[in-house]
Design a protein around this motif. Sequence first.
Motif, PDB file in Angstrom:
ATOM      1  N   ASP A  34       0.872  -1.172   0.000  1.00  0.00           N
ATOM      2  CA  ASP A  34       0.000   0.000   0.000  1.00  0.00           C
ATOM      3  C   ASP A  34       0.910   1.224   0.000  1.00  0.00           C
ATOM      4  O   ASP A  34       2.041   1.162   0.490  1.00  0.00           O
ATOM      5  CB  ASP A  34      -0.910   0.003   1.230  1.00  0.00           C
ATOM      6  CG  ASP A  34      -2.104   0.930   1.066  1.00  0.00           C
ATOM      7  OD1 ASP A  34      -3.192   0.440   0.726  1.00  0.00           O
ATOM      8  OD2 ASP A  34      -1.948   2.153   1.275  1.00  0.00           O
ATOM      9  N   ASN A  35       0.404   2.332  -0.541  1.00  0.00           N
ATOM     10  CA  ASN A  35       1.236   3.542  -0.544  1.00  0.00           C
ATOM     11  C   ASN A  35       1.055   4.377   0.718  1.00  0.00           C
ATOM     12  O   ASN A  35       1.676   5.429   0.877  1.00  0.00           O
ATOM     13  CB  ASN A  35       0.963   4.392  -1.792  1.00  0.00           C
ATOM     14  CG  ASN A  35      -0.489   4.810  -1.911  1.00  0.00           C
ATOM     15  OD1 ASN A  35      -1.269   4.623  -0.972  1.00  0.00           O
ATOM     16  ND2 ASN A  35      -0.867   5.356  -3.064  1.00  0.00           N
ATOM     17  N   SER A  36       0.218   3.909   1.637  1.00  0.00           N
ATOM     18  CA  SER A  36      -0.009   4.626   2.898  1.00  0.00           C
ATOM     19  C   SER A  36       0.862   4.043   4.001  1.00  0.00           C
ATOM     20  O   SER A  36       0.753   2.861   4.352  1.00  0.00           O
ATOM     21  CB  SER A  36      -1.480   4.531   3.303  1.00  0.00           C
ATOM     22  OG  SER A  36      -1.656   4.916   4.653  1.00  0.00           O
ATOM     23  N   GLN A  52       5.498  -0.515   2.001  1.00  0.00           N
ATOM     24  CA  GLN A  52       4.941   0.733   1.506  1.00  0.00           C
ATOM     25  C   GLN A  52       5.604   1.095   0.183  1.00  0.00           C
ATOM     26  O   GLN A  52       6.821   1.310   0.121  1.00  0.00           O
ATOM     27  CB  GLN A  52       5.165   1.871   2.508  1.00  0.00           C
ATOM     28  CG  GLN A  52       4.600   3.210   2.023  1.00  0.00           C
ATOM     29  CD  GLN A  52       5.061   4.378   2.882  1.00  0.00           C
ATOM     30  OE1 GLN A  52       5.828   4.208   3.828  1.00  0.00           O
ATOM     31  NE2 GLN A  52       4.604   5.575   2.537  1.00  0.00           N
ATOM     32  N   ASP A  54       4.445   2.502  -4.191  1.00  0.00           N
ATOM     33  CA  ASP A  54       3.457   2.762  -5.235  1.00  0.00           C
ATOM     34  C   ASP A  54       3.430   1.548  -6.162  1.00  0.00           C
ATOM     35  O   ASP A  54       4.387   1.295  -6.894  1.00  0.00           O
ATOM     36  CB  ASP A  54       3.839   4.024  -6.005  1.00  0.00           C
ATOM     37  CG  ASP A  54       2.790   4.421  -7.039  1.00  0.00           C
ATOM     38  OD1 ASP A  54       1.898   3.589  -7.338  1.00  0.00           O
ATOM     39  OD2 ASP A  54       2.871   5.550  -7.551  1.00  0.00           O
ATOM     40  N   ARG A  56       2.065   1.049  -8.796  1.00  0.00           N
ATOM     41  CA  ARG A  56       2.084   1.372 -10.226  1.00  0.00           C
ATOM     42  C   ARG A  56       3.508   1.424 -10.765  1.00  0.00           C
ATOM     43  O   ARG A  56       3.709   1.555 -11.981  1.00  0.00           O
ATOM     44  CB  ARG A  56       1.380   2.710 -10.466  1.00  0.00           C
ATOM     45  CG  ARG A  56      -0.091   2.718 -10.083  1.00  0.00           C
ATOM     46  CD  ARG A  56      -0.669   4.115 -10.100  1.00  0.00           C
ATOM     47  NE  ARG A  56       0.025   4.983  -9.125  1.00  0.00           N
ATOM     48  CZ  ARG A  56      -0.290   6.252  -8.919  1.00  0.00           C
ATOM     49  NH1 ARG A  56      -1.271   6.810  -9.599  1.00  0.00           N
ATOM     50  NH2 ARG A  56       0.380   6.978  -8.028  1.00  0.00           N
ATOM     51  N   ASP A  57       4.496   1.327  -9.873  1.00  0.00           N
ATOM     52  CA  ASP A  57       5.903   1.394 -10.260  1.00  0.00           C
ATOM     53  C   ASP A  57       6.396  -0.005 -10.625  1.00  0.00           C
ATOM     54  O   ASP A  57       6.621  -0.852  -9.752  1.00  0.00           O
ATOM     55  CB  ASP A  57       6.715   1.966  -9.096  1.00  0.00           C
ATOM     56  CG  ASP A  57       8.179   2.176  -9.456  1.00  0.00           C
ATOM     57  OD1 ASP A  57       8.678   1.508 -10.390  1.00  0.00           O
ATOM     58  OD2 ASP A  57       8.830   3.000  -8.789  1.00  0.00           O
ATOM     59  N   SER A  82      -5.636   3.479 -11.245  1.00  0.00           N
ATOM     60  CA  SER A  82      -4.554   2.741 -10.596  1.00  0.00           C
ATOM     61  C   SER A  82      -4.893   1.255 -10.495  1.00  0.00           C
ATOM     62  O   SER A  82      -4.033   0.393 -10.683  1.00  0.00           O
ATOM     63  CB  SER A  82      -4.288   3.314  -9.199  1.00  0.00           C
ATOM     64  OG  SER A  82      -3.770   4.619  -9.285  1.00  0.00           O
TER      65      SER A  82
END
Length: 218
Positions: A34-36, A52, A54, A56-57, A82
């Motif tokens: 998760d990015n959070s 943690q 992104d 999408r990377d 996303s």
Amino acid sequence: MKKDKQFVVIGIGRFGKSVATSLYKVGYEVLVIDNSEKEIQDIANQVTQAVQLDARDEESLKRLGIRNFDVAIVGIGDDIQSNILVSVLLKELGVQRVVAKAKDALHGRVLEKIGVDRVIYPERDMGIRVAHNLTSTNDLLEYIELSPDYSIIEVYAPREFVDKTIGKLNLRAKYRVSVIAIKSAEEIIAAPGAEALIKQGDILVVIGSNQAISNLPK
């Protein structure tokens, strides 16, 4: 003892967290992404590994060895772009089976077009119903097929479970399944604790291997 199959759950909202922690509880290796930072900190002790980043990377996913996971569950909710991009990346990177959450029917059709193996609609169907009905005499209602041998199912509470608590039944030890929600006419109890009481007519949302599920009392 950990089981061989490995799961990755991307997007730790209510749905993603419920699936990830339940898979871990019954013995599977579970990576969550998760990015959070807060969401990762909150779930870190309830799964095998929490990272943690992104999702999408593409390079970050490669560094995690994402292609080595047997099943990926995309739980990203409101950000449809996303959700779709991550699903595409997972397929391109060679994940064997991709299960993705869809916001609506149109979103689901897009996911099917890009090759997602199973599309689920948790918001539309109260978090656990899917577009695959079981015609069964065993009181099974509906299910999410996470892999060929592992599912989340709805089942009417067996008679011998009625008027007993989750703690007293000790289902993880006895049947190797976990109850991730209890639905009654009045309410839905998500992630019920040991003190949660099962009543006549309740519907249990159960996660486990198909073999374990088949051993539940009818």
